[in-house]
Design a protein around this motif. Sequence first.
Motif, PDB file in Angstrom:
ATOM      1  N   GLY A   1       0.796  -1.221   0.000  1.00  0.00           N
ATOM      2  CA  GLY A   1       0.000   0.000   0.000  1.00  0.00           C
ATOM      3  C   GLY A   1       0.830   1.272   0.000  1.00  0.00           C
ATOM      4  N   GLY A   2       2.126   1.142   0.249  1.00  0.00           N
ATOM      5  CA  GLY A   2       2.991   2.315   0.282  1.00  0.00           C
ATOM      6  C   GLY A   2       3.447   2.753  -1.102  1.00  0.00           C
ATOM      7  N   ILE A   3       4.216   3.814  -1.124  1.00  0.00           N
ATOM      8  CA  ILE A   3       4.753   4.331  -2.390  1.00  0.00           C
ATOM      9  C   ILE A   3       6.230   3.947  -2.499  1.00  0.00           C
ATOM     10  CG2 ILE A   3       5.185   6.392  -3.784  1.00  0.00           C
ATOM     11  CD1 ILE A   3       2.970   7.786  -2.167  1.00  0.00           C
ATOM     12  N   SER A   4       6.577   3.363  -3.620  1.00  0.00           N
ATOM     13  CA  SER A   4       7.983   3.019  -3.899  1.00  0.00           C
ATOM     14  C   SER A   4       8.539   4.074  -4.842  1.00  0.00           C
ATOM     15  CB  SER A   4       8.069   1.640  -4.551  1.00  0.00           C
ATOM     16  OG  SER A   4       7.455   0.656  -3.765  1.00  0.00           O
ATOM     17  N   ILE A   5       9.714   4.576  -4.521  1.00  0.00           N
ATOM     18  CA  ILE A   5      10.332   5.605  -5.365  1.00  0.00           C
ATOM     19  C   ILE A   5      11.767   5.197  -5.684  1.00  0.00           C
ATOM     20  CG2 ILE A   5      10.993   8.030  -5.588  1.00  0.00           C
ATOM     21  CD1 ILE A   5       8.823   8.677  -3.506  1.00  0.00           C
ATOM     22  N   ILE A   6      12.072   5.171  -6.960  1.00  0.00           N
ATOM     23  CA  ILE A   6      13.422   4.827  -7.431  1.00  0.00           C
ATOM     24  C   ILE A   6      13.909   5.983  -8.295  1.00  0.00           C
ATOM     25  CG2 ILE A   6      14.837   3.149  -8.673  1.00  0.00           C
ATOM     26  CD1 ILE A   6      12.514   1.117  -8.225  1.00  0.00           C
TER      27      ILE A   6
ATOM     28  N   HIS B   1       7.742   6.079  -9.713  1.00  0.00           N
ATOM     29  CA  HIS B   1       6.914   6.011  -8.518  1.00  0.00           C
ATOM     30  C   HIS B   1       5.911   4.879  -8.707  1.00  0.00           C
ATOM     31  CE1 HIS B   1       7.823  10.239  -6.935  1.00  0.00           C
ATOM     32  NE2 HIS B   1       8.542  10.098  -8.019  1.00  0.00           N
ATOM     33  N   ILE B   2       5.851   4.007  -7.720  1.00  0.00           N
ATOM     34  CA  ILE B   2       4.855   2.937  -7.742  1.00  0.00           C
ATOM     35  C   ILE B   2       3.890   3.213  -6.596  1.00  0.00           C
ATOM     36  CG2 ILE B   2       4.430   0.457  -7.701  1.00  0.00           C
ATOM     37  CD1 ILE B   2       7.390   0.042  -8.433  1.00  0.00           C
ATOM     38  N   MET B   3       2.684   3.578  -6.966  1.00  0.00           N
ATOM     39  CA  MET B   3       1.671   3.883  -5.959  1.00  0.00           C
ATOM     40  C   MET B   3       1.009   2.588  -5.492  1.00  0.00           C
ATOM     41  SD  MET B   3       2.167   7.065  -6.216  1.00  0.00           S
ATOM     42  CE  MET B   3       0.866   7.802  -5.242  1.00  0.00           C
ATOM     43  N   ASP B   4       0.517   2.609  -4.231  1.00  0.00           N
ATOM     44  CA  ASP B   4      -0.195   1.439  -3.714  1.00  0.00           C
ATOM     45  C   ASP B   4       0.594   0.160  -4.013  1.00  0.00           C
ATOM     46  OD1 ASP B   4      -3.365  -0.203  -4.439  1.00  0.00           O
ATOM     47  OD2 ASP B   4      -2.244  -0.073  -2.552  1.00  0.00           O
ATOM     48  N   SER B   5       1.840   0.137  -3.615  1.00  0.00           N
ATOM     49  CA  SER B   5       2.724  -0.992  -3.935  1.00  0.00           C
ATOM     50  C   SER B   5       2.136  -2.311  -3.433  1.00  0.00           C
ATOM     51  CB  SER B   5       4.096  -0.767  -3.304  1.00  0.00           C
ATOM     52  OG  SER B   5       4.696   0.403  -3.825  1.00  0.00           O
ATOM     53  N   GLN B   6       2.290  -3.351  -4.260  1.00  0.00           N
ATOM     54  CA  GLN B   6       1.743  -4.666  -3.959  1.00  0.00           C
ATOM     55  C   GLN B   6       2.866  -5.708  -3.914  1.00  0.00           C
ATOM     56  OE1 GLN B   6      -1.634  -5.210  -3.339  1.00  0.00           O
ATOM     57  NE2 GLN B   6      -1.636  -2.953  -3.368  1.00  0.00           N
ATOM     58  N   PRO B   7       2.668  -6.789  -3.172  1.00  0.00           N
ATOM     59  CA  PRO B   7       3.699  -7.837  -3.152  1.00  0.00           C
ATOM     60  C   PRO B   7       4.081  -8.326  -4.542  1.00  0.00           C
ATOM     61  CG  PRO B   7       2.116  -8.206  -1.403  1.00  0.00           C
ATOM     62  CD  PRO B   7       1.579  -7.059  -2.201  1.00  0.00           C
ATOM     63  N   GLY B   8       3.150  -8.317  -5.478  1.00  0.00           N
ATOM     64  CA  GLY B   8       3.432  -8.712  -6.851  1.00  0.00           C
ATOM     65  C   GLY B   8       4.343  -7.750  -7.591  1.00  0.00           C
ATOM     66  N   ASP B   9       4.581  -6.578  -7.015  1.00  0.00           N
ATOM     67  CA  ASP B   9       5.518  -5.615  -7.613  1.00  0.00           C
ATOM     68  C   ASP B   9       6.959  -5.928  -7.225  1.00  0.00           C
ATOM     69  OD1 ASP B   9       3.215  -2.900  -6.864  1.00  0.00           O
ATOM     70  OD2 ASP B   9       3.346  -4.177  -8.651  1.00  0.00           O
ATOM     71  N   SER B  10       7.144  -6.868  -6.299  1.00  0.00           N
ATOM     72  CA  SER B  10       8.496  -7.223  -5.870  1.00  0.00           C
ATOM     73  C   SER B  10       9.283  -7.743  -7.065  1.00  0.00           C
ATOM     74  CB  SER B  10       8.452  -8.283  -4.766  1.00  0.00           C
ATOM     75  OG  SER B  10       7.808  -7.760  -3.621  1.00  0.00           O
ATOM     76  N   ALA B  11      10.340  -7.045  -7.401  1.00  0.00           N
ATOM     77  CA  ALA B  11      11.122  -7.338  -8.604  1.00  0.00           C
ATOM     78  C   ALA B  11      12.344  -6.433  -8.589  1.00  0.00           C
ATOM     79  CB  ALA B  11      10.293  -7.065  -9.868  1.00  0.00           C
ATOM     80  N   THR B  12      13.181  -6.587  -9.576  1.00  0.00           N
ATOM     81  CA  THR B  12      14.297  -5.656  -9.769  1.00  0.00           C
ATOM     82  C   THR B  12      13.917  -4.689 -10.889  1.00  0.00           C
ATOM     83  OG1 THR B  12      15.920  -7.282  -9.036  1.00  0.00           O
ATOM     84  CG2 THR B  12      16.742  -5.433 -10.330  1.00  0.00           C
ATOM     85  N   TYR B  13      14.149  -3.424 -10.640  1.00  0.00           N
ATOM     86  CA  TYR B  13      13.783  -2.379 -11.596  1.00  0.00           C
ATOM     87  C   TYR B  13      15.048  -1.709 -12.120  1.00  0.00           C
ATOM     88  CZ  TYR B  13       9.057  -3.049  -9.983  1.00  0.00           C
ATOM     89  OH  TYR B  13       7.832  -3.610  -9.686  1.00  0.00           O
ATOM     90  N   PHE B  14      15.100  -1.547 -13.432  1.00  0.00           N
ATOM     91  CA  PHE B  14      16.233  -0.885 -14.079  1.00  0.00           C
ATOM     92  C   PHE B  14      15.735   0.353 -14.821  1.00  0.00           C
ATOM     93  CE2 PHE B  14      19.496  -4.036 -13.515  1.00  0.00           C
ATOM     94  CZ  PHE B  14      18.832  -5.245 -13.450  1.00  0.00           C
ATOM     95  N   CYS B  15      16.383   1.480 -14.577  1.00  0.00           N
ATOM     96  CA  CYS B  15      16.167   2.617 -15.455  1.00  0.00           C
ATOM     97  C   CYS B  15      17.172   2.530 -16.594  1.00  0.00           C
ATOM     98  CB  CYS B  15      16.308   3.939 -14.717  1.00  0.00           C
ATOM     99  SG  CYS B  15      17.931   4.234 -13.986  1.00  0.00           S
TER     100      CYS B  15
ATOM    101  N   THR C   1      11.303  -4.940  -2.619  1.00  0.00           N
ATOM    102  CA  THR C   1      10.546  -5.948  -1.884  1.00  0.00           C
ATOM    103  C   THR C   1       9.357  -5.261  -1.236  1.00  0.00           C
ATOM    104  OG1 THR C   1      12.575  -7.180  -1.400  1.00  0.00           O
ATOM    105  CG2 THR C   1      10.618  -7.714  -0.088  1.00  0.00           C
ATOM    106  N   VAL C   2       8.168  -5.749  -1.541  1.00  0.00           N
ATOM    107  CA  VAL C   2       6.952  -5.200  -0.942  1.00  0.00           C
ATOM    108  C   VAL C   2       6.445  -6.214   0.087  1.00  0.00           C
ATOM    109  CG1 VAL C   2       4.642  -4.320  -1.330  1.00  0.00           C
ATOM    110  CG2 VAL C   2       6.412  -3.981  -3.070  1.00  0.00           C
ATOM    111  N   ILE C   3       6.407  -5.764   1.331  1.00  0.00           N
ATOM    112  CA  ILE C   3       6.041  -6.654   2.440  1.00  0.00           C
ATOM    113  C   ILE C   3       4.528  -6.619   2.633  1.00  0.00           C
ATOM    114  CG2 ILE C   3       6.318  -7.058   4.918  1.00  0.00           C
ATOM    115  CD1 ILE C   3       8.993  -5.622   4.695  1.00  0.00           C
ATOM    116  N   PRO C   4       3.891  -7.798   2.697  1.00  0.00           N
ATOM    117  CA  PRO C   4       2.420  -7.834   2.863  1.00  0.00           C
ATOM    118  C   PRO C   4       1.963  -7.163   4.149  1.00  0.00           C
ATOM    119  CG  PRO C   4       3.291 -10.003   2.315  1.00  0.00           C
ATOM    120  CD  PRO C   4       4.472  -9.134   2.592  1.00  0.00           C
TER     121      PRO C   4
END
Lengths: 113, 114
Positions: A16-21, A76-90, A110-113
């Motif tokens: 549910g949090g926001i992920s920012i890279i 920015h990943i809004m409302d982060s979900q466990p399924g978003d857990s991955a490695t992200y490359f710009c 890593t998105v923690i439930p």
Amino acid sequence: QQQVKQSPQSLIVQKGGISIINCAYENTAFDYFPWYQQFPGKGPALLIAIRPDVSEKKEGRFTISFNKSAKQFSLHIMDSQPGDSATYFCAASIQTGANNLFFGTGTRLTVIP
Amino acid sequence: DVKVTQSSRYLVKRTGEKVFLECVQDMDHENMFWYRQDPGLGLRLIYFSYDVKMKEKGDIPEGYSVSREKKERFSLILESASTNQTSMYLCASSFPQTGWNEQYFGPGTRLTVT
């Protein structure tokens, strides 16, 4: 030398949090900025991309913010979900000539439930 | 659906062996790429090719060579494998100048050199 600098190297976010890279670049000739998402055991896949003529692009819960003057862009990943857990490359490239992609070093989310 | 396949998911070779990594794409893409992926270093370009029989060095070509005899197939060759070539190898392909320059990746080959 690294053409595109990416941070953080790893990120842990509550569901549910926001992920920012964040990413930064030096070459002002870059005119295409994609983000790739990679799940374990898979190759990277294009998630979202932006050109520098716009400051923001949104696709569902994923948004790229682009600051041309600062030579920075972020995912920015809004409302982060466990399924978003991955490695992200710009990445960044020049859309003429070689148009090779220059990748950042990656962020393991890593998105923690 | 675009498909990029790599000949092996896992490979274990001995130091000094000649190693062939094969990549095949089914979308008639002109461009093909070989990267290696290492923790903390991201994806680094080894070689790329714009057309059959054409090749260009990327950022880290030392110790590698490539072959592109057919449009759909791009091979990475380690002439004499060394332990510092233990890595994940990713192949990708793309159309030239589509505007969005999307690269399609294979699943990767994890190579261990002992």
